[in-house]
Enzyme design. Structure first.
Site, PDB file in Angstrom:
ATOM      1  N   LEU A 145      22.430  71.580  69.035  1.00  0.00           N
ATOM      2  CA  LEU A 145      23.773  71.828  69.578  1.00  0.00           C
ATOM      3  C   LEU A 145      24.578  70.552  69.781  1.00  0.00           C
ATOM      4  O   LEU A 145      25.547  70.515  70.528  1.00  0.00           O
ATOM      5  CB  LEU A 145      23.654  72.631  70.875  1.00  0.00           C
ATOM      6  CG  LEU A 145      22.894  73.958  70.693  1.00  0.00           C
ATOM      7  CD1 LEU A 145      22.705  74.660  72.027  1.00  0.00           C
ATOM      8  CD2 LEU A 145      23.584  74.887  69.699  1.00  0.00           C
ATOM      9  N   CYS A 146      24.152  69.490  69.115  1.00  0.00           N
ATOM     10  CA  CYS A 146      24.880  68.218  69.205  1.00  0.00           C
ATOM     11  C   CYS A 146      26.049  68.197  68.224  1.00  0.00           C
ATOM     12  O   CYS A 146      25.934  68.728  67.129  1.00  0.00           O
ATOM     13  CB  CYS A 146      23.949  67.066  68.817  1.00  0.00           C
ATOM     14  SG  CYS A 146      23.353  66.164  70.227  1.00  0.00           S
ATOM     15  N   HIS A 147      27.149  67.538  68.630  1.00  0.00           N
ATOM     16  CA  HIS A 147      28.298  67.398  67.740  1.00  0.00           C
ATOM     17  C   HIS A 147      28.084  66.242  66.767  1.00  0.00           C
ATOM     18  O   HIS A 147      27.319  65.326  67.042  1.00  0.00           O
ATOM     19  CB  HIS A 147      29.563  67.125  68.554  1.00  0.00           C
ATOM     20  CG  HIS A 147      29.955  68.273  69.432  1.00  0.00           C
ATOM     21  ND1 HIS A 147      29.408  68.462  70.673  1.00  0.00           N
ATOM     22  CD2 HIS A 147      30.817  69.302  69.231  1.00  0.00           C
ATOM     23  CE1 HIS A 147      29.925  69.554  71.217  1.00  0.00           C
ATOM     24  NE2 HIS A 147      30.776  70.091  70.363  1.00  0.00           N
ATOM     25  N   MET A 187      22.507  61.319  73.631  1.00  0.00           N
ATOM     26  CA  MET A 187      21.532  61.891  72.694  1.00  0.00           C
ATOM     27  C   MET A 187      21.318  60.947  71.511  1.00  0.00           C
ATOM     28  O   MET A 187      20.214  60.810  71.000  1.00  0.00           O
ATOM     29  CB  MET A 187      21.989  63.266  72.190  1.00  0.00           C
ATOM     30  CG  MET A 187      21.921  64.365  73.241  1.00  0.00           C
ATOM     31  SD  MET A 187      20.398  64.396  74.187  1.00  0.00           S
ATOM     32  CE  MET A 187      19.191  64.621  72.886  1.00  0.00           C
ATOM     33  N   GLU A 188      22.414  60.273  71.105  1.00  0.00           N
ATOM     34  CA  GLU A 188      22.315  59.320  69.999  1.00  0.00           C
ATOM     35  C   GLU A 188      21.440  58.129  70.391  1.00  0.00           C
ATOM     36  O   GLU A 188      20.577  57.698  69.621  1.00  0.00           O
ATOM     37  CB  GLU A 188      23.719  58.843  69.593  1.00  0.00           C
ATOM     38  CG  GLU A 188      24.503  59.824  68.741  1.00  0.00           C
ATOM     39  CD  GLU A 188      24.895  61.129  69.438  1.00  0.00           C
ATOM     40  OE1 GLU A 188      25.141  62.094  68.738  1.00  0.00           O
ATOM     41  OE2 GLU A 188      24.948  61.194  70.691  1.00  0.00           O
ATOM     42  N   ASP A 216       4.518  54.066  62.743  1.00  0.00           N
ATOM     43  CA  ASP A 216       4.188  54.223  61.319  1.00  0.00           C
ATOM     44  C   ASP A 216       3.830  52.880  60.693  1.00  0.00           C
ATOM     45  O   ASP A 216       2.883  52.777  59.919  1.00  0.00           O
ATOM     46  CB  ASP A 216       5.381  54.850  60.588  1.00  0.00           C
ATOM     47  CG  ASP A 216       5.096  55.034  59.105  1.00  0.00           C
ATOM     48  OD1 ASP A 216       4.045  55.630  58.788  1.00  0.00           O
ATOM     49  OD2 ASP A 216       5.884  54.566  58.277  1.00  0.00           O
TER      50      ASP A 216
END
Lengths: 152, 262
Positions: B74-76, B112-113, B127
């Protein structure tokens, strides 16, 4: 010979001394300075202290100060540990430990380390008190103490 | 308080941001990956089989921040104006601290970013190092602060030391212009100027020295007159410097108040 560390964890003076002296029998004196957080400073009722530093430069500056001490006195070992982050009154904040064959050199070098550390290593203290939070100001007396070593 | 991504029936929906005002947004997130001391030493010396670990993880983090909307339902989609990812190797705690800072002028926050950038940078570190150490743990991925928007300013209030606003950059930032000087402001000065770091293109300097850098900054914003106060100290590439010290591309210049450690 020289070890400097910047860490948030508490240090153990006994352990540091043990590591400084490991395998050596030529050391005649160890002088240790431990700095603690006071509950009063620019204002009374200091509840906590937070310490910021300039990573990278801090370690280099502490190393340079230790190296200068070895050039001035015959020393067998130096350990400097400085804590960062949030500390409470009574917490140990800095350790300067000097080993030498004789006590005079160790006393003087330890004094020198702390004078230079307080005026040249990039640490900044912020005090949290009952009446508010503020950055601690540098003291003229610290600069004067450090200047004592310039003349000699 | 309610969860804005749930509607009255408890169903997930994307929040309409069309009515929100555009403001300057910034978010800083941090995290760490704990590893064996030998792994950290190999990472520091560049001895790992997959090559330059930090540079790769930095690019991975920046790329991930730009694609957050593809990962989090639901992120823009956002036009980020800045993404940085920095690392600090911590021998004492045997870990790599990761910090990401994201900025944009827009209608939604960028936390969120920043969190995605930190997560993916940590995963990439895992990794790159897993051939020599499978015990590594990614932990404490969290928001440190966010600025802008209706909720104003939020800072993590905790006993744990957040990473200093700009960690030592072991590599030039992938997002930076090549011909510029990186400027940092520390401690009380950072708070007074309300800025932690910025970049100054070399060609904007009259002369390549600290005095010209101060002049260029002051021309950009009068607040930077504070840098000319006698008490303010300066370091170039982490060594004490003064007005006549010379600068070149890629240098790191820090301004700070008198020190108060010990």
């Amino acid at each position: 010979m020289i070890e400097v560390r910047v860490q948030s964890a508490v240090f153990d003076v006994g352990e540091e001394q043990q590591r400084l002296l490991e395998g050596r029998h030529d050391v005649g004196a160890v002088v240790t300075f431990t700095g603690l957080v006071r509950d009063f400073n620019e204002r009374p009722d200091v509840e906590a202290l937070s310490l910021e530093h300039y990573p990278g430069m801090t370690e280099a500056a502490l190393h340079d100060i230790a190296r200068q001490a070895t050039a001035r006195w015959p020393l067998d070992g130096i350990r400097i540990v400085h804590r960062i982050g949030r500390l409470s009154p009574g917490d140990p904040i800095v350790l300067a430990m000097v080993a030498s064959a004789h006590r005079r050199a160790a006393f003087e070098a330890c004094d020198f380390l702390m004078d230079y550390l307080k005026t040249r290593a990039p640490f900044w203290k912020k005090e949290h008190t009952a009446s508010g939070t503020y950055w601690v100001s540098a003291r003229d007396s610290d600069a004067q103490d450090a200047a004592r070593w310039e003349a000699t | 308080m309610s969860l804005t991504h749930l509607n009255a029936r408890g169903e997930a929906h994307m929040v309409d941001v069309g009515d929100k005002a555009e403001t300057q947004r910034e978010a800083v997130a941090s995290g760490r990956i704990v590893m064996r001391p030998e792994t950290l030493a190999m990472l520091a010396e560049g001895g790992l089989p997959k090559g330059d670990v930090l540079a790769t993880a930095r690019i991975a983090g920046i790329q991930a921040a730009k694609r957050t909307h593809e990962l989090i339902p639901l992120c823009h989609v956002l036009m980020l104006s800045k993404v940085s990812v920095d690392f600090r190797l911590d021998e004492a705690a045997s870990c790599v601290h990761v910090e990401s800072r994201c900025r944009l002028a827009g209608r939604t926050g960028v936390e969120m970013e920043a969190l995605t950038a930190v997560s993916v940078a940590c995963l990439t570190l895992y990794d790159m190092c897993k051939a020599v150490d499978k015990d590594m743990t990614i932990e404490a991925v969290r928001l440190e602060h966010k600025i802008g928007g209706k909720s104003g300013e939020w800072h993590r209030d905790s006993d744990v030391t957040p990473l200093p606003p700009e960690a030592p950059v072991t590599l030039p930032s992938a997002a930076s212009e090549p011909a510029s000087i990186r400027v940092k402001f520390l401690a009380e000065l950072r708070e007074r100027l309300d800025i932690a770091d910025l970049e100054v293109p070399v060609e904007t300097l009259d002369k390549r020295d600290v005095a010209s850098l101060k002049a260029a900054l002051q021309a950009r914003d009068p607040r930077f007159a504070a840098l000319s106060e006698a008490r303010i100290l300066c370091a170039v590439n982490q060594a004490m410097a003064h007005d006549t010290s010379l600068l070149s591309e890629g240098d790191e210049v820090a301004f700070f108040p008198p020190v108060t450690g010990g």
